[in-house]
Design a protein around this motif. Sequence first.
Motif, PDB file in Angstrom:
ATOM      1  N   THR A  99       1.076  -1.154   0.156  1.00 14.62           N
ATOM      2  CA  THR A  99      -0.001   0.116  -0.045  1.00 14.62           C
ATOM      3  C   THR A  99       0.916   1.287  -0.009  1.00 14.62           C
ATOM      4  OG1 THR A  99      -1.717  -1.358   1.266  1.00 14.62           O
ATOM      5  CG2 THR A  99      -1.807   1.192   1.350  1.00 14.62           C
ATOM      6  N   ILE A 100       0.637   2.011  -1.107  1.00 15.49           N
ATOM      7  CA  ILE A 100       1.692   3.198  -1.189  1.00 15.49           C
ATOM      8  C   ILE A 100       0.890   4.501  -0.740  1.00 15.49           C
ATOM      9  CG2 ILE A 100       3.375   2.209  -2.547  1.00 15.49           C
ATOM     10  CD1 ILE A 100       2.232   3.933  -5.052  1.00 15.49           C
ATOM     11  N   VAL A 101      -0.651   4.444  -1.118  1.00 19.45           N
ATOM     12  CA  VAL A 101      -1.445   5.482  -0.889  1.00 19.45           C
ATOM     13  C   VAL A 101      -2.717   5.191  -0.320  1.00 19.45           C
ATOM     14  CG1 VAL A 101      -1.905   5.767  -3.368  1.00 19.45           C
ATOM     15  CG2 VAL A 101      -2.137   8.067  -1.719  1.00 19.45           C
ATOM     16  N   GLU A 102      -3.473   5.867   0.306  1.00 15.95           N
ATOM     17  CA  GLU A 102      -4.673   5.535   0.923  1.00 15.95           C
ATOM     18  C   GLU A 102      -5.582   6.882   0.481  1.00 15.95           C
ATOM     19  OE1 GLU A 102      -5.135   4.065   4.661  1.00 15.95           O
ATOM     20  OE2 GLU A 102      -3.544   2.579   4.505  1.00 15.95           O
ATOM     21  N   PHE A 103      -6.842   6.634   0.013  1.00 12.90           N
ATOM     22  CA  PHE A 103      -7.743   7.680  -0.234  1.00 12.90           C
ATOM     23  C   PHE A 103      -8.921   7.622   0.650  1.00 12.90           C
ATOM     24  CE2 PHE A 103      -5.869   6.196  -4.410  1.00 12.90           C
ATOM     25  CZ  PHE A 103      -5.376   7.479  -4.669  1.00 12.90           C
ATOM     26  N   GLU A 104      -9.384   9.020   0.920  1.00 18.79           N
ATOM     27  CA  GLU A 104     -10.665   8.774   1.646  1.00 18.79           C
ATOM     28  C   GLU A 104     -11.888   9.160   0.492  1.00 18.79           C
ATOM     29  OE1 GLU A 104     -11.071  10.634   5.677  1.00 18.79           O
ATOM     30  OE2 GLU A 104     -13.007  11.451   5.120  1.00 18.79           O
ATOM     31  N   CYS A 105     -12.847   8.116   0.221  1.00 16.05           N
ATOM     32  CA  CYS A 105     -13.486   8.526  -0.966  1.00 16.05           C
ATOM     33  C   CYS A 105     -15.099   8.739  -0.351  1.00 16.05           C
ATOM     34  CB  CYS A 105     -13.768   7.346  -1.836  1.00 16.05           C
ATOM     35  SG  CYS A 105     -12.118   6.858  -2.418  1.00 16.05           S
ATOM     36  N   ARG A 106     -15.583  10.036  -0.662  1.00 18.86           N
ATOM     37  CA  ARG A 106     -16.940  10.428  -0.393  1.00 18.86           C
ATOM     38  C   ARG A 106     -17.901  10.228  -1.416  1.00 18.86           C
ATOM     39  NH1 ARG A 106     -13.657  14.473   1.573  1.00 18.86           N
ATOM     40  NH2 ARG A 106     -12.877  14.330   3.772  1.00 18.86           N
ATOM     41  N   GLY A 107     -18.581   9.207  -1.476  1.00 17.44           N
ATOM     42  CA  GLY A 107     -19.404   8.976  -2.688  1.00 17.44           C
ATOM     43  C   GLY A 107     -18.937   8.623  -4.108  1.00 17.44           C
ATOM     44  N   LEU A 108     -17.531   8.547  -4.226  1.00 17.07           N
ATOM     45  CA  LEU A 108     -17.145   8.059  -5.238  1.00 17.07           C
ATOM     46  C   LEU A 108     -15.802   7.010  -4.851  1.00 17.07           C
ATOM     47  CD1 LEU A 108     -14.420   9.644  -6.156  1.00 17.07           C
ATOM     48  CD2 LEU A 108     -15.911  11.245  -7.338  1.00 17.07           C
ATOM     49  N   GLU A 109     -15.646   6.151  -5.959  1.00 16.52           N
ATOM     50  CA  GLU A 109     -14.713   4.933  -5.852  1.00 16.52           C
ATOM     51  C   GLU A 109     -13.814   5.039  -7.074  1.00 16.52           C
ATOM     52  OE1 GLU A 109     -15.440   0.356  -6.054  1.00 16.52           O
ATOM     53  OE2 GLU A 109     -16.960   1.443  -4.960  1.00 16.52           O
ATOM     54  N   PRO A 110     -12.614   4.836  -7.097  1.00 14.77           N
ATOM     55  CA  PRO A 110     -11.570   4.658  -8.054  1.00 14.77           C
ATOM     56  C   PRO A 110     -11.692   3.408  -8.464  1.00 14.77           C
ATOM     57  CG  PRO A 110     -10.532   5.276  -6.119  1.00 14.77           C
ATOM     58  CD  PRO A 110     -11.798   5.260  -5.846  1.00 14.77           C
TER      59      PRO A 110
END
Length: 163
Positions: A99-110
């Motif tokens: 894991t090199i980066v984490e995202f916080e997704c509000r309502g969308l998803e890569p």
Amino acid sequence: MMSLPTSHCSYPSLSICPTEPTSLLILFFPLPKMKCGNCGEISEKWQYIRLTDNVALKGGRGSASMVQKCKLCSRENSIEILSSTIKPYNAEDNEKFKTIVEFECRGLEPVDFQPQAGFAAEGLESGTVFSDINLQEKDWTDYDEKAQESVGIYEVTHQFVKS
Ligand SMILES: [Zn+2]
């Protein structure tokens, strides 16, 4: 309503490892496909999320790296790069997902990721810095003058992990 998809990226390399997180500040994450969590619409446009971008959310709900209004259902979705989660991919991580980066997704998803420019690496023993690496072709090679050897990053693959 909050999920945290995590980008696990594998960068198998020979004698190369990315630089310290501080030099990854210009790193951006091209995410060509983002899915709306409300209606399921998947965007076709390329999305770039940069650490340096900071967009205020409506109604004083803080800020995000990118805010996007869904074309289909008009809902305002956002995604935030959690800068403290950025980690270098080192030689000992070779051929393993990390894991090199984490995202916080509000309502969308890569849903897809396309490596491009924005990567940097450092020679394991020589300390030679390669600051402009483009991984669009999934492979990158160069020559380390100091170490007098060829260096490279090969067969870049990635996966997203939801947590
Ligand atoms: Zn939508």
